[in-house]
Design an enzyme around this catalytic site. Structure first.
Site, PDB file in Angstrom:
ATOM      1  N   ASN A 173     -16.016 -41.725  24.204  1.00  0.00           N
ATOM      2  CA  ASN A 173     -16.739 -42.259  23.051  1.00  0.00           C
ATOM      3  C   ASN A 173     -17.588 -41.149  22.460  1.00  0.00           C
ATOM      4  OD1 ASN A 173     -19.541 -43.348  21.960  1.00  0.00           O
ATOM      5  ND2 ASN A 173     -18.060 -44.982  21.640  1.00  0.00           N
ATOM      6  N   VAL A 201     -14.255 -45.904  19.705  1.00  0.00           N
ATOM      7  CA  VAL A 201     -15.580 -46.172  19.147  1.00  0.00           C
ATOM      8  C   VAL A 201     -15.961 -47.599  19.500  1.00  0.00           C
ATOM      9  CG1 VAL A 201     -15.398 -44.497  17.274  1.00  0.00           C
ATOM     10  CG2 VAL A 201     -14.626 -46.835  16.900  1.00  0.00           C
ATOM     11  N   GLU A 202     -17.267 -47.820  19.575  1.00  0.00           N
ATOM     12  CA  GLU A 202     -17.760 -49.098  20.073  1.00  0.00           C
ATOM     13  C   GLU A 202     -17.419 -50.273  19.167  1.00  0.00           C
ATOM     14  OE1 GLU A 202     -21.444 -46.853  18.438  1.00  0.00           O
ATOM     15  OE2 GLU A 202     -19.521 -46.381  19.364  1.00  0.00           O
ATOM     16  N   GLN A 203     -17.076 -49.991  17.927  1.00  0.00           N
ATOM     17  CA  GLN A 203     -16.739 -51.074  17.007  1.00  0.00           C
ATOM     18  C   GLN A 203     -15.424 -51.754  17.351  1.00  0.00           C
ATOM     19  OE1 GLN A 203     -18.035 -48.164  16.196  1.00  0.00           O
ATOM     20  NE2 GLN A 203     -19.851 -48.591  14.978  1.00  0.00           N
ATOM     21  N   GLY A 204     -14.719 -51.263  18.370  1.00  0.00           N
ATOM     22  CA  GLY A 204     -13.512 -51.943  18.833  1.00  0.00           C
ATOM     23  C   GLY A 204     -12.238 -51.154  18.655  1.00  0.00           C
TER      24      GLY A 204
END
Length: 519
Positions: A295, A321-324
């Site tokens: 990430n 990325v943390e948004q999926g």
């Protein structure tokens, strides 16, 4: 029942005093921009809805009055809970002036909270946030002195400590999609990510609340493919149409970000200029091992992807990325959170489940300051509320974390050549401090976990050890005392194997990272 309504009619439906959950992203990404504008107008003209409690799991806005700042009027909101506040300048000012209750909670945990509310559970039980400013024994996430409510509490399960992030009833969920049919079923085919829209809608309906969705277009019932529907119409009370809806503030629509097609990206991924940012990104890239799930955070960490691409090492690691989103190359600037040529786009709650459980091999994140205990601050600077976004979830759960930044700030400039680094203008502000202003990352908790933690600057590399921060590398051309030790508020442990940073970091030509990754 006709679900497609005018935006102002939808704004008038929101009861005073509601808990409003806004599911969106920063930079206009997935933001119901048009509806929020009309909601603001409704308040300014009629004084309602007022006394709202606003919850937003991501930083939402454009720094020009959009997003969360549509609510930034005295009387419109009384409490705001968000993971990130950078995009909402006016709301930051209301918090600074003590005119609202202001809190910051971790992005991933807030996203998961929506799902827990939907399921009728008491909240999110997690280790995320232990030892940081969201821990009720530290600051409980409060961003000003009037914010005294405890949104979290410490609980013990099976002999271990956890934090409980308490559920709330959601009175109104505001979400956005691409397409709605006449029954309110929603699809997201032109979006670049999918926030917690489903969870937020379910949370609102199971709280006997209201769900309002903004879309770009409406089609006839029965024409959407069932597998494409991410939010069913049975959860949606009203649909507002904005034909001018953009993918983001920066981008009207890029099919390479929605997964509609894959594009040649050489024009978007030109090599970075040789500056301290590239030197730092190069040194961080050396830490990546073949096959790592990685990430990259906002800002300087994004340079790691550029370096890897320039070195021809694409495919040796898997970016996420943390948004999926997994795979592809993360976009930069205000499009952060979107990805060029994504391989997979999941709903954000599932990505954070995976992150929190240890799915990340490596995270590269920025630091604003770090201290002798290894603590890192990215969330607060004086009275300015910045927030953390997904920083706490990511930094606490990754097996190895690399924090990146310059050693000094405020006017720092450096020169680079084959002999190494030359400081042309020293910065005015020290970033290696005795005690960070706020604990966004806990060095103590990292040591308990046995986490590998490295701090990379343009002139030195440090590592977190049981005894504290250890200096392990210095740049060629740098004087240890004058350029490093005298520029820190504390004296680090000096490694017995102190070595120079690789000379290739400071040269114009490629580093030839392939030997690092293997053929």
């Amino acid at each position: 029942m006709k679900k497609v309504i005018k935006a102002r009619d939808g704004a008038a439906m929101i009861p005073d005093g509601s808990n409003v959950w806004l599911a969106a992203g920063g930079g206009g990404i997935n933001e119901p921009y048009y509806f929020l504008k009309e909601l603001e107008t409704e308040f300014l003209e009629n004084g309602h809805p007022r006394d709202l409690n606003l919850w937003h799991s991501a930083g939402i806005g454009d720094k020009e009055g959009g997003g969360v700042d549509r609510f930034a009027h005295e009387g419109m909101v009384k409490k705001v809970v968000g993971s990130h506040w950078t995009w909402s300048v006016r709301m930051q000012e209301l918090a600074r002036q003590e005119k609202i209750d202001a809190y910051v909670l971790p992005q991933g945990t807030m996203i998961q909270m929506a799902r827990e509310i939907a399921g009728g559970r008491p909240g999110v039980v997690t280790k995320t946030g232990l030892g940081t400013f969201v821990d009720p024994r530290v600051e409980a996430g409060a961003m000003n002195s009037r914010s005294v409510e405890k949104l979290t509490e410490v609980v013990e399960l099976c002999g271990e400590e956890y934090l409980l992030y308490k559920s709330i009833p959601v009175g109104v969920a505001l979400i956005r999609a691409t397409t709605a049919d006449e029954d309110g079923n929603l699809t997201f085919e032109r979006e670049g990510m999918i926030p917690e829209c489903l969870a937020a809608a379910q949370a609102a309906k199971n709280s006997k609340g209201l769900v309002i969705a903004q879309v770009k277009r409406v089609v006839k019932r029965g024409t959407l493919k069932p597998l494409d529907i991410r939010v069913p119409g049975i959860l949606v009370d009203a649909v507002v149409v904005d034909p001018a809806q953009r993918q983001s503030m920066m981008t009207e629509y890029d099919p390479a970000m929605s997964g509609e097609c894959r594009m040649v990206l050489e024009e978007k991924l030109k090599p970075m200029e040789l500056t301290e940012r590239k030197v730092i990104a190069r040194r961080a890239a050396i830490e990546v091992e073949k096959g790592n799930i990685v990430n990259l955070g906002f800002g300087m960490p994004a340079g790691v992807a550029s370096v890897i691409h320039e070195e021809g090492a694409d495919g040796y690691m898997k970016l996420s990325v943390e948004q999926g989103i997994t795979g592809g190359i993360p976009a930069g600037g205000s499009d952060f959170g979107l990805v060029y040529n994504p391989e997979v786009i999941l709903e954000a709650p599932s990505q954070f489940d995976w992150y929190d459980g240890g799915g990340l091999d490596l995270a590269v994140l920025s630091f604003a300051e770090f201290d002798r205990e290894g603590n890192v601050n990215v969330s607060r600077f004086g009275q300015r509320v910045n927030g953390v976004g997904g920083f706490i979830n990511i930094s606490q759960s990754a097996r190895k974390v690399i924090f990146v930044g310059t050693l000094k700030a405020g006017g720092f400039r450096a020169g680079f050549d084959s002999s190494g680094l030359t400081i042309l203008s020293e910065g005015r502000v020290k970033k290696a401090v005795n005690h960070v202003s706020q604990i966004s990352f806990s060095g103590s908790y990292a040591r308990k976990r046995g986490q590998k933690v490295i701090y990379v600057t343009e002139r030195a590399v440090f590592e977190l050890t049981e005894g504290g921060i250890m200096l392990t590398e210095i740049a060629p051309g740098i004087d240890l005392k004058k350029d490093i030790l005298d520029q820190m508020e504390f004296t680090p442990i000096i490694s017995g194997q102190l070595k120079e940073m690789a000379n290739t970091l400071f040269r114009e030509e490629k580093m030839k990272l392939f030997p690092v990754f293997g053929d």
